[in-house]
Design a protein around this motif. Structure first.
Motif, PDB file in Angstrom:
ATOM      1  N   UNK A 150     -64.960  75.592 -42.041  1.00 49.00           N
ATOM      2  CA  UNK A 150     -64.594  74.434 -42.859  1.00 49.00           C
ATOM      3  C   UNK A 150     -65.281  74.519 -44.219  1.00 49.00           C
ATOM      4  N   UNK A 151     -64.503  74.702 -45.260  1.00 48.73           N
ATOM      5  CA  UNK A 151     -65.054  74.926 -46.592  1.00 48.73           C
ATOM      6  C   UNK A 151     -65.574  73.686 -47.290  1.00 48.73           C
ATOM      7  N   UNK A 152     -65.284  72.495 -46.769  1.00 53.14           N
ATOM      8  CA  UNK A 152     -65.764  71.292 -47.468  1.00 53.14           C
ATOM      9  C   UNK A 152     -67.296  71.194 -47.400  1.00 53.14           C
ATOM     10  N   UNK A 153     -67.909  71.961 -46.508  1.00 49.13           N
ATOM     11  CA  UNK A 153     -69.375  72.005 -46.440  1.00 49.13           C
ATOM     12  C   UNK A 153     -69.951  73.056 -47.392  1.00 49.13           C
ATOM     13  N   UNK A 154     -69.088  73.814 -48.030  1.00 45.86           N
ATOM     14  CA  UNK A 154     -69.541  74.898 -48.899  1.00 45.86           C
ATOM     15  C   UNK A 154     -70.054  76.076 -48.078  1.00 45.86           C
ATOM     16  N   UNK A 155     -70.808  76.970 -48.743  1.00 47.04           N
ATOM     17  CA  UNK A 155     -71.362  78.154 -48.067  1.00 47.04           C
ATOM     18  C   UNK A 155     -72.763  78.313 -48.622  1.00 47.04           C
ATOM     19  N   UNK A 156     -73.713  77.637 -47.967  1.00 44.43           N
ATOM     20  CA  UNK A 156     -75.049  77.485 -48.558  1.00 44.43           C
ATOM     21  C   UNK A 156     -75.815  78.806 -48.637  1.00 44.43           C
ATOM     22  N   UNK A 157     -75.492  79.768 -47.780  1.00 47.86           N
ATOM     23  CA  UNK A 157     -76.253  81.027 -47.742  1.00 47.86           C
ATOM     24  C   UNK A 157     -76.266  81.751 -49.089  1.00 47.86           C
ATOM     25  N   UNK A 158     -75.194  81.617 -49.861  1.00 48.87           N
ATOM     26  CA  UNK A 158     -75.114  82.350 -51.130  1.00 48.87           C
ATOM     27  C   UNK A 158     -75.208  81.439 -52.353  1.00 48.87           C
ATOM     28  N   UNK A 159     -75.474  80.148 -52.119  1.00 46.55           N
ATOM     29  CA  UNK A 159     -75.573  79.182 -53.228  1.00 46.55           C
ATOM     30  C   UNK A 159     -76.855  79.450 -54.017  1.00 46.55           C
ATOM     31  N   UNK A 160     -76.949  79.038 -55.293  1.00 44.51           N
ATOM     32  CA  UNK A 160     -75.920  78.311 -56.053  1.00 44.51           C
ATOM     33  C   UNK A 160     -74.908  79.245 -56.696  1.00 44.51           C
ATOM     34  N   UNK A 161     -73.727  78.688 -56.991  1.00 41.22           N
ATOM     35  CA  UNK A 161     -72.616  79.463 -57.537  1.00 41.22           C
ATOM     36  C   UNK A 161     -72.390  79.152 -59.021  1.00 41.22           C
ATOM     37  N   UNK A 162     -71.939  80.171 -59.764  1.00 40.43           N
ATOM     38  CA  UNK A 162     -71.551  79.960 -61.164  1.00 40.43           C
ATOM     39  C   UNK A 162     -70.210  79.239 -61.242  1.00 40.43           C
ATOM     40  N   UNK A 163     -69.373  79.486 -60.235  1.00 36.91           N
ATOM     41  CA  UNK A 163     -68.063  78.849 -60.214  1.00 36.91           C
ATOM     42  C   UNK A 163     -67.658  78.530 -58.784  1.00 36.91           C
ATOM     43  N   UNK A 195     -72.885  75.736 -64.215  1.00 38.60           N
ATOM     44  CA  UNK A 195     -71.716  76.199 -63.462  1.00 38.60           C
ATOM     45  C   UNK A 195     -70.542  75.234 -63.518  1.00 38.60           C
ATOM     46  N   UNK A 196     -69.376  75.672 -63.022  1.00 39.96           N
ATOM     47  CA  UNK A 196     -68.142  74.901 -63.088  1.00 39.96           C
ATOM     48  C   UNK A 196     -67.440  74.847 -61.729  1.00 39.96           C
ATOM     49  N   UNK A 197     -66.991  73.655 -61.379  1.00 35.95           N
ATOM     50  CA  UNK A 197     -66.236  73.430 -60.140  1.00 35.95           C
ATOM     51  C   UNK A 197     -64.831  72.990 -60.537  1.00 35.95           C
ATOM     52  N   UNK A 198     -63.795  73.688 -60.032  1.00 36.55           N
ATOM     53  CA  UNK A 198     -62.413  73.351 -60.386  1.00 36.55           C
ATOM     54  C   UNK A 198     -61.662  73.023 -59.103  1.00 36.55           C
TER      55      UNK A 198
END
Ligand code: SAH
Length: 207
Positions: A124-137, A159-162
Motif C-alpha cells: 500500500x503506497x499511501x504509507x510511502x516507503x520509509x526505508x529510502x526516504x527522504x525523496x527529492x520527488x 523536494x516536490x510531491x505531484x
C-alpha cells in the motif's frame, strides 16, 4: 507522440521529451492495443487499471524537476511506463503498486528493458516507503480525497510531491506540493482524471 508533447502540450523540459522518446510505450500496453500505444489517450491495462495519457506522464515528470542525482518515489506503478520514464532521468526510482499481478509484470518488464535503477514492489503506497526516504520527488498516479500525510513526511526539504487530489474521479486537480524550510507550499496545475487511490490514507475500497 513526442512532437505533440512539445508543440501542442508545450512540454519544454528536454530531459522529459528525451526520456519519452527512449521508452517503448507499446510494450507497456496489452498486445491488442499496441497500435494505439502512441495516441493521445489513456488505455486500459490489466486488473481494470489504466496506463496514463502520455501528456499526463510528461507533465507530472516535468513538475518533479528531477536531475541525475534525484531519488524518486512513485505510487501506483501500474504498467511500469511512468517508472521507466522516471528511470531515464533520475538516479533511483522506488515504485509501489498494490495489485500483485501488475507489480510482478511491470517489474519483469523494466528488467527486460535493462532498467536497473528502478524497483517496483507490491504494497500500500499511501504509507510511502520509509526505508529510502527522504525523496527529492514523489509522484502519485491515483487520485484520493487528500494528500497522504506519510508522503509529506518522506519528502526532502526542497523536494516536490505531484499528485491528483479530488473528491470524485471526474473532478480531480493536479497538485504540486513543495517542501521548503518553512513548511509546505501547494500549487494547482489544472483538472485531471485518475483511477482511485485505494486504502489507508486514500479512498476505502468500498466507496
Ligand atoms: N503510471 C501508471 C498508472 C497506473 S493507474 C501507468 O501509466 O501505467 C494507477 C495505479 O495505482 C493502479 O495500477 C492501481 O492499482 C494503483 N494504486 C491505487 N491505489 C494504490 C495504493 N494505495 N498503493 C499502491 N498502488 C495503488
Amino acid at each position: 507522440m513526442v512532437e505533440r508533447l512539445r508543440d501542442h502540450y508545450r512540454i519544454g523540459d528536454a530531459r522529459v521529451l528525451e526520456a519519452m522518446r527512449a521508452v517503448p510505450r507499446h510494450l507497456f500496453v496489452p498486445e491488442a492495443l499496441q497500435a494505439r500505444a502512441y495516441g493521445d489517450h489513456a488505455l486500459p491495462i490489466a486488473a481494470n487499471q489504466t496506463i496514463s495519457q502520455p501528456f499526463i506522464v510528461a507533465r507530472m515528470t516535468e513538475l518533479l524537476e528531477l536531475d541525475d542525482r534525484s531519488r524518486v518515489l512513485e505510487i501506483g506503478a501500474g504498467s511500469g511506463y511512468q517508472t521507466a520514464v522516471l528511470s531515464k532521468i533520475a538516479a533511483q526510482v522506488f515504485a509501489i503498486e498494490r495489485i500483485p499481478e501488475l507489480a510482478r509484470e511491470s517489474q519483469a518488464l523494466i528488467r527486460r528493458l535493462e532498467i536497473y535503477n528502478a524497483t517496483i514492489k507490491c504494497f500500500d503506497g499511501t504509507r510511502g516507503w520509509s526505508a529510502y526516504a527522504p525523496y527529492d520527488g514523489i509522484l502519485v498516479a491515483a487520485g484520493g480525497p487528500n494528500v497522504p500525510e506519510p508522503l509529506l513526511a518522506q519528502l526532502k526539504v526542497g523536494g516536490r510531491l505531484v499528485l491528483p487530489v479530488g473528491e470524485r474521479r471526474e473532478a480531480q486537480t493536479l497538485i504540486r506540493v513543495l517542501r521548503t524550510e518553512k513548511g509546505f507550499e501547494r500549487e494547482d496545475h489544472g483538472a485531471c482524471a485518475f483511477v482511485p487511490l485505494i486504502v489507508h490514507h486514500g479512498w476505502s475500497s468500498q466507496t
